[in-house]
Design a protein around this motif. Structure first.
Motif, PDB file in Angstrom:
ATOM      1  N   ARG A  66      14.781  38.264 -43.942  1.00 41.50           N
ATOM      2  CA  ARG A  66      14.196  39.742 -44.555  1.00 41.50           C
ATOM      3  C   ARG A  66      13.693  39.410 -45.928  1.00 41.50           C
ATOM      4  O   ARG A  66      14.199  38.846 -46.722  1.00 41.50           O
ATOM      5  CB  ARG A  66      15.261  40.548 -44.567  1.00 41.50           C
ATOM      6  CG  ARG A  66      14.823  41.877 -44.568  1.00 41.50           C
ATOM      7  CD  ARG A  66      16.057  43.033 -44.820  1.00 41.50           C
ATOM      8  NE  ARG A  66      17.282  42.820 -43.986  1.00 41.50           N
ATOM      9  CZ  ARG A  66      17.212  43.172 -42.733  1.00 41.50           C
ATOM     10  NH1 ARG A  66      16.369  43.939 -42.270  1.00 41.50           N
ATOM     11  NH2 ARG A  66      18.298  42.746 -42.036  1.00 41.50           N
ATOM     12  N   ASP A  67      12.308  39.748 -46.038  1.00 40.24           N
ATOM     13  CA  ASP A  67      11.721  39.324 -47.303  1.00 40.24           C
ATOM     14  C   ASP A  67      11.845  38.010 -47.679  1.00 40.24           C
ATOM     15  O   ASP A  67      11.974  37.765 -48.932  1.00 40.24           O
ATOM     16  CB  ASP A  67      12.200  40.204 -48.393  1.00 40.24           C
ATOM     17  CG  ASP A  67      11.867  41.928 -47.986  1.00 40.24           C
ATOM     18  OD1 ASP A  67      10.751  42.155 -47.303  1.00 40.24           O
ATOM     19  OD2 ASP A  67      12.710  42.755 -48.365  1.00 40.24           O
ATOM     20  N   GLY A  68      11.953  37.017 -46.975  1.00 40.85           N
ATOM     21  CA  GLY A  68      11.884  35.631 -47.241  1.00 40.85           C
ATOM     22  C   GLY A  68      13.223  35.301 -47.632  1.00 40.85           C
ATOM     23  O   GLY A  68      13.566  33.897 -47.710  1.00 40.85           O
ATOM     24  N   PRO A  89      27.866  34.474 -53.187  1.00 43.02           N
ATOM     25  CA  PRO A  89      27.334  35.548 -52.466  1.00 43.02           C
ATOM     26  C   PRO A  89      25.944  34.671 -52.018  1.00 43.02           C
ATOM     27  O   PRO A  89      25.309  35.158 -50.839  1.00 43.02           O
ATOM     28  CB  PRO A  89      26.791  36.560 -53.404  1.00 43.02           C
ATOM     29  CG  PRO A  89      27.453  36.462 -54.757  1.00 43.02           C
ATOM     30  CD  PRO A  89      28.010  34.923 -54.825  1.00 43.02           C
ATOM     31  N   TYR A  90      25.306  33.712 -52.530  1.00 41.67           N
ATOM     32  CA  TYR A  90      24.009  33.176 -52.082  1.00 41.67           C
ATOM     33  C   TYR A  90      24.400  31.727 -51.996  1.00 41.67           C
ATOM     34  O   TYR A  90      25.115  31.076 -52.622  1.00 41.67           O
ATOM     35  CB  TYR A  90      23.034  33.386 -53.229  1.00 41.67           C
ATOM     36  CG  TYR A  90      22.896  34.738 -53.534  1.00 41.67           C
ATOM     37  CD1 TYR A  90      22.430  35.931 -52.582  1.00 41.67           C
ATOM     38  CD2 TYR A  90      23.438  35.463 -54.719  1.00 41.67           C
ATOM     39  CE1 TYR A  90      22.389  37.395 -52.875  1.00 41.67           C
ATOM     40  CE2 TYR A  90      23.183  36.808 -55.135  1.00 41.67           C
ATOM     41  CZ  TYR A  90      22.777  37.638 -54.186  1.00 41.67           C
ATOM     42  OH  TYR A  90      22.632  38.929 -54.323  1.00 41.67           O
ATOM     43  N   GLN A 138      20.482  34.943 -59.488  1.00 40.21           N
ATOM     44  CA  GLN A 138      19.009  34.343 -59.276  1.00 40.21           C
ATOM     45  C   GLN A 138      18.102  35.642 -58.837  1.00 40.21           C
ATOM     46  O   GLN A 138      18.900  36.655 -58.530  1.00 40.21           O
ATOM     47  CB  GLN A 138      19.057  33.199 -58.131  1.00 40.21           C
ATOM     48  CG  GLN A 138      19.545  33.413 -56.809  1.00 40.21           C
ATOM     49  CD  GLN A 138      19.509  32.300 -56.098  1.00 40.21           C
ATOM     50  OE1 GLN A 138      18.423  32.059 -55.704  1.00 40.21           O
ATOM     51  NE2 GLN A 138      20.739  31.842 -55.569  1.00 40.21           N
ATOM     52  N   ALA A 139      16.996  35.417 -58.416  1.00 37.71           N
ATOM     53  CA  ALA A 139      16.096  36.559 -58.142  1.00 37.71           C
ATOM     54  C   ALA A 139      16.819  37.249 -56.904  1.00 37.71           C
ATOM     55  O   ALA A 139      16.263  38.653 -56.585  1.00 37.71           O
ATOM     56  CB  ALA A 139      14.899  36.064 -57.720  1.00 37.71           C
ATOM     57  N   ALA A 140      17.561  36.621 -56.080  1.00 39.57           N
ATOM     58  CA  ALA A 140      17.860  37.321 -54.751  1.00 39.57           C
ATOM     59  C   ALA A 140      18.835  38.517 -55.189  1.00 39.57           C
ATOM     60  O   ALA A 140      18.827  39.486 -54.356  1.00 39.57           O
ATOM     61  CB  ALA A 140      18.656  36.349 -53.692  1.00 39.57           C
ATOM     62  N   GLU A 141      19.752  38.362 -56.388  1.00 40.35           N
ATOM     63  CA  GLU A 141      20.416  39.485 -56.631  1.00 40.35           C
ATOM     64  C   GLU A 141      19.531  40.665 -57.147  1.00 40.35           C
ATOM     65  O   GLU A 141      20.590  41.740 -56.920  1.00 40.35           O
ATOM     66  CB  GLU A 141      21.185  38.956 -57.952  1.00 40.35           C
ATOM     67  CG  GLU A 141      22.261  40.049 -58.382  1.00 40.35           C
ATOM     68  CD  GLU A 141      23.452  40.423 -57.710  1.00 40.35           C
ATOM     69  OE1 GLU A 141      23.873  41.549 -57.958  1.00 40.35           O
ATOM     70  OE2 GLU A 141      23.469  40.178 -56.489  1.00 40.35           O
ATOM     71  N   GLU A 142      18.420  40.428 -57.534  1.00 47.37           N
ATOM     72  CA  GLU A 142      17.514  41.730 -57.860  1.00 47.37           C
ATOM     73  C   GLU A 142      17.556  42.688 -56.696  1.00 47.37           C
ATOM     74  O   GLU A 142      17.534  44.004 -56.750  1.00 47.37           O
ATOM     75  CB  GLU A 142      16.488  41.441 -58.379  1.00 47.37           C
ATOM     76  CG  GLU A 142      16.449  40.757 -59.890  1.00 47.37           C
ATOM     77  CD  GLU A 142      15.349  40.322 -60.521  1.00 47.37           C
ATOM     78  OE1 GLU A 142      14.222  41.114 -60.318  1.00 47.37           O
ATOM     79  OE2 GLU A 142      15.077  39.326 -61.032  1.00 47.37           O
ATOM     80  N   THR A 143      17.095  41.742 -55.357  1.00 43.90           N
ATOM     81  CA  THR A 143      17.034  42.580 -54.283  1.00 43.90           C
ATOM     82  C   THR A 143      18.476  43.128 -53.646  1.00 43.90           C
ATOM     83  O   THR A 143      18.535  44.241 -53.266  1.00 43.90           O
ATOM     84  CB  THR A 143      16.494  41.769 -53.116  1.00 43.90           C
ATOM     85  OG1 THR A 143      15.238  41.314 -53.573  1.00 43.90           O
ATOM     86  CG2 THR A 143      16.136  42.350 -51.860  1.00 43.90           C
TER      87      THR A 143
END
Length: 200
Positions: free
Chosen positions: A33-35, A62-63, A126-131
């Protein structure tokens, strides 16, 4: 007429011949989903390898994988267990554990209270946490269980949760390996600048 399937679980039904599927394990099991590769976590708390060089013996992330793309990251080998490589895949194929908070809460019921490290398999800010915004729930679960923890990050996004972290009594460790930006860009091309981390 319907015939009931008695004693047959979904796991027993071979809907896809996985042996014939040559895609990496993560691509067969995750939702993309969304990369990002969403994969339900079986466990959240993992043993920290002694070579990690940190005080904590247990960690959660979490990532898995990290867009900071730090060349010397010790977490890179974890991608191999998912059928991905420790190079570019680690930098670009970020695995998200959408059930991280629920799984963590279930594990903390039996936890003996040892301190945990957060964010070793991939920067938790990291950027994934923004999503996905998993960290407020992770912090809440750890705080509610009164488990001490240290967040390891390079990202100023951690400031978003500063009040939650302070209330939980958490420690935050920000790594700064280089102050020379030319070296930093070569070794940590996706990470925030050294100056941004010094300000953090």
């Amino acid at each position: 007429m319907r015939v009931p399937l008695v004693g047959v679980g979904w796991d027993a039904l071979a809907l896809v011949d996985e042996a014939a599927d040559e895609r990496p394990l993560i691509e067969r099991r995750a939702v993309v989903r969304d990369g990002f590769y969403e994969l339900q976590a079986r466990t959240m708390i993992e043993r920290v390898p002694p070579t990690a060089g940190i005080a904590q013996q247990w960690a959660l992330s979490p990532y898995r994988g990290c867009a900071h793309a730090c060349r010397g990251c010790g977490a890179r080998a974890g991608h191999g267990r998912l059928g991905l490589d420790a190079g570019r895949d680690f930098d670009t194929r970020i695995v998200v554990k959408p059930n991280a908070v629920d799984r963590l809460r279930a594990e903390l019921v039996r936890w003996d209270g040892q301190e945990l490290a957060v964010g070793l398999s991939g920067d938790c800010y990291q950027a994934a946490e923004e999503t996905y915004r998993l960290m407020p729930g992770v912090i809440g679960a750890l705080s509610q269980a009164a488990v001490p923890f240290t967040v390891y990050t390079k990202s100023a996004l951690v400031l978003r949760d500063a009040a939650l972290l302070a209330e939980a009594g958490a420690r935050v460790a920000v790594s700064i390996a280089f102050v020379d930006e030319r070296i930093r860009r070569a070794v940590e091309p996706g990470a925030p600048s050294s100056q941004a981390r010094l300000e953090l």
